[in-house]
Design a protein around this motif. Structure first.
Motif, mmCIF file in Angstrom:
data_model
loop_
_atom_site.group_PDB
_atom_site.id
_atom_site.type_symbol
_atom_site.label_atom_id
_atom_site.label_comp_id
_atom_site.label_asym_id
_atom_site.label_seq_id
_atom_site.Cartn_x
_atom_site.Cartn_y
_atom_site.Cartn_z
ATOM 1 N N GLY A 1 0.881 -26.750 -103.208
ATOM 2 C CA GLY A 1 0.227 -26.133 -102.063
ATOM 3 C C GLY A 1 0.827 -26.506 -100.723
ATOM 4 O O GLY A 1 0.290 -26.147 -99.682
ATOM 5 N N VAL A 2 1.939 -27.239 -100.725
ATOM 6 C CA VAL A 2 2.624 -27.595 -99.482
ATOM 7 C C VAL A 2 4.050 -27.057 -99.612
ATOM 8 O O VAL A 2 4.818 -27.524 -100.441
ATOM 9 C CB VAL A 2 2.650 -29.125 -99.251
ATOM 10 N N GLU A 3 4.379 -26.074 -98.808
ATOM 11 C CA GLU A 3 5.680 -25.422 -98.889
ATOM 12 C C GLU A 3 6.744 -26.208 -98.115
ATOM 13 O O GLU A 3 6.617 -26.391 -96.907
ATOM 14 C CB GLU A 3 5.584 -23.995 -98.333
ATOM 15 N N THR A 4 7.762 -26.666 -98.798
ATOM 16 C CA THR A 4 8.788 -27.485 -98.154
ATOM 17 C C THR A 4 9.779 -26.674 -97.325
ATOM 18 O O THR A 4 10.310 -27.179 -96.342
ATOM 19 C CB THR A 4 9.568 -28.308 -99.196
ATOM 20 N N THR A 5 10.018 -25.428 -97.686
ATOM 21 C CA THR A 5 11.006 -24.620 -96.974
ATOM 22 C C THR A 5 10.645 -24.454 -95.500
ATOM 23 O O THR A 5 11.513 -24.344 -94.652
ATOM 24 C CB THR A 5 11.167 -23.246 -97.655
ATOM 25 N N GLY A 6 9.359 -24.462 -95.186
ATOM 26 C CA GLY A 6 8.906 -24.302 -93.814
ATOM 27 C C GLY A 6 8.748 -25.607 -93.058
ATOM 28 O O GLY A 6 8.290 -25.613 -91.912
ATOM 29 N N ALA A 7 9.141 -26.729 -93.669
ATOM 30 C CA ALA A 7 9.043 -28.025 -92.994
ATOM 31 C C ALA A 7 10.006 -28.054 -91.809
ATOM 32 O O ALA A 7 11.165 -27.673 -91.926
ATOM 33 C CB ALA A 7 9.370 -29.159 -93.960
ATOM 34 N N THR B 1 -0.823 -34.639 -95.759
ATOM 35 C CA THR B 1 -1.189 -34.063 -94.467
ATOM 36 C C THR B 1 0.083 -33.815 -93.679
ATOM 37 O O THR B 1 0.835 -34.753 -93.384
ATOM 38 C CB THR B 1 -2.108 -35.023 -93.675
ATOM 39 N N VAL B 2 0.330 -32.552 -93.363
ATOM 40 C CA VAL B 2 1.504 -32.177 -92.588
ATOM 41 C C VAL B 2 1.075 -32.165 -91.125
ATOM 42 O O VAL B 2 0.209 -31.401 -90.729
ATOM 43 C CB VAL B 2 2.040 -30.799 -93.023
ATOM 44 N N GLU B 3 1.684 -33.038 -90.338
ATOM 45 C CA GLU B 3 1.313 -33.167 -88.933
ATOM 46 C C GLU B 3 1.923 -32.023 -88.117
ATOM 47 O O GLU B 3 2.824 -31.333 -88.590
ATOM 48 C CB GLU B 3 1.735 -34.542 -88.420
ATOM 49 N N PRO B 4 1.428 -31.807 -86.913
ATOM 50 C CA PRO B 4 1.957 -30.705 -86.083
ATOM 51 C C PRO B 4 3.483 -30.759 -85.965
ATOM 52 O O PRO B 4 4.079 -31.829 -85.862
ATOM 53 C CB PRO B 4 1.291 -30.936 -84.725
ATOM 54 N N ALA B 5 4.078 -29.578 -85.981
ATOM 55 C CA ALA B 5 5.544 -29.470 -85.965
ATOM 56 C C ALA B 5 6.104 -29.708 -84.570
ATOM 57 O O ALA B 5 5.485 -29.341 -83.575
ATOM 58 C CB ALA B 5 5.944 -28.079 -86.439
ATOM 59 N N PRO B 6 7.292 -30.302 -84.495
ATOM 60 C CA PRO B 6 7.976 -30.430 -83.210
ATOM 61 C C PRO B 6 8.198 -29.044 -82.583
ATOM 62 O O PRO B 6 8.357 -28.048 -83.301
ATOM 63 C CB PRO B 6 9.315 -31.080 -83.569
ATOM 64 N N ALA B 7 8.247 -28.993 -81.277
ATOM 65 C CA ALA B 7 8.341 -27.729 -80.541
ATOM 66 C C ALA B 7 9.611 -26.934 -80.822
ATOM 67 O O ALA B 7 9.608 -25.715 -80.700
ATOM 68 C CB ALA B 7 8.215 -27.998 -79.044
ATOM 69 N N HIS B 8 10.705 -27.596 -81.225
ATOM 70 C CA HIS B 8 11.960 -26.859 -81.447
ATOM 71 C C HIS B 8 11.831 -25.857 -82.588
ATOM 72 O O HIS B 8 12.511 -24.838 -82.592
ATOM 73 C CB HIS B 8 13.147 -27.809 -81.676
ATOM 74 N N THR C 1 20.561 -28.278 -80.259
ATOM 75 C CA THR C 1 19.168 -28.725 -80.121
ATOM 76 C C THR C 1 18.917 -29.981 -80.936
ATOM 77 O O THR C 1 18.387 -30.977 -80.420
ATOM 78 C CB THR C 1 18.191 -27.612 -80.560
ATOM 79 N N LEU C 2 19.298 -29.965 -82.200
ATOM 80 C CA LEU C 2 19.066 -31.120 -83.070
ATOM 81 C C LEU C 2 19.855 -32.345 -82.608
ATOM 82 O O LEU C 2 19.332 -33.464 -82.616
ATOM 83 C CB LEU C 2 19.397 -30.778 -84.521
ATOM 84 N N GLN C 3 21.089 -32.132 -82.196
ATOM 85 C CA GLN C 3 21.900 -33.262 -81.729
ATOM 86 C C GLN C 3 21.292 -33.878 -80.472
ATOM 87 O O GLN C 3 21.229 -35.104 -80.351
ATOM 88 C CB GLN C 3 23.344 -32.822 -81.457
ATOM 89 N N ALA C 4 20.821 -33.055 -79.547
ATOM 90 C CA ALA C 4 20.203 -33.559 -78.312
ATOM 91 C C ALA C 4 18.923 -34.343 -78.623
ATOM 92 O O ALA C 4 18.680 -35.409 -78.045
ATOM 93 C CB ALA C 4 19.900 -32.402 -77.356
ATOM 94 N N LEU C 5 18.112 -33.841 -79.556
ATOM 95 C CA LEU C 5 16.877 -34.544 -79.932
ATOM 96 C C LEU C 5 17.199 -35.868 -80.618
ATOM 97 O O LEU C 5 16.527 -36.878 -80.392
ATOM 98 C CB LEU C 5 16.002 -33.659 -80.824
ATOM 99 N N HIS C 6 18.237 -35.869 -81.440
ATOM 100 C CA HIS C 6 18.666 -37.099 -82.104
ATOM 101 C C HIS C 6 19.164 -38.111 -81.066
ATOM 102 O O HIS C 6 18.770 -39.283 -81.094
ATOM 103 C CB HIS C 6 19.766 -36.783 -83.123
#
Length: 149
Positions: free
Chosen positions: A27-33, A97-104, A122-127
């Motif tokens: 019941g928890v879809e990983t593709t949308g993580a 429990t899937v917590e709220p997603a980051p804004a990116h 985007t990912l490199q800057a956040l890292h």
């Protein structure tokens, strides 16, 4: 004993551990993580989504099926690599429990199937800002995406 599940996507039973997974959810879809998102499992375990789990030749060999990687990729259902932020014991039936997603909003599914140069930046800057941790293998992957721009 866990019961193997037959999945319509693959048309065969998928017993626990067949994909080499350490955690199987229902019941928890990983593709949308979303990359950088936190998942809490049970009372104490806290995980951070770091990257899609990309199918490889080792996985194909384990499945013993011709064209497995292509078939798996075309199904578009990728797994997730997590980083452990806080250790904890888990057992069957624990709540995820899937917590709220980051804004990116960059999901592992999107990054697996159609990453863009903008996603890389985007990912490199956040890292670099310490807002998320990327898996070490991203370097080569990022270079391929940037090289094809």
């Amino acid at each position: 004993m866990p019961i193997p599940r037959k999945t319509p996507t693959f048309g065969r039973e998928i017993p626990p551990g067949l994909f080499g997974e350490n955690l199987r959810t229902r019941g928890v879809e990983t593709t949308g993580a979303v990359i950088g998102q936190h998942w809490r499992v049970g009372k104490h375990l806290l995980l951070e989504v770091t990257s899609p789990r990309v199918p490889c030749a080792t996985f194909a060999e384990r499945m013993g099926e011709p064209h497995w990687v292509r078939r798996f990729t075309e199904a578009g259902r990728v797994g997730v690599y997590f980083r452990v932020l806080h250790k904890g014991k888990v057992q069957a039936g624990d709540t995820v429990t899937v917590e709220p997603a980051p804004a990116h909003g960059i999901t592992v599914g999107k990054f697996f199937s159609s990453p863009t140069v903008e996603d890389v930046h985007t990912l490199q800057a956040l890292h670099d800002a310490g807002e998320l941790t990327l898996s070490a293998h991203y370097g080569k992957y990022f270079q391929r995406i940037l090289h094809n721009e």
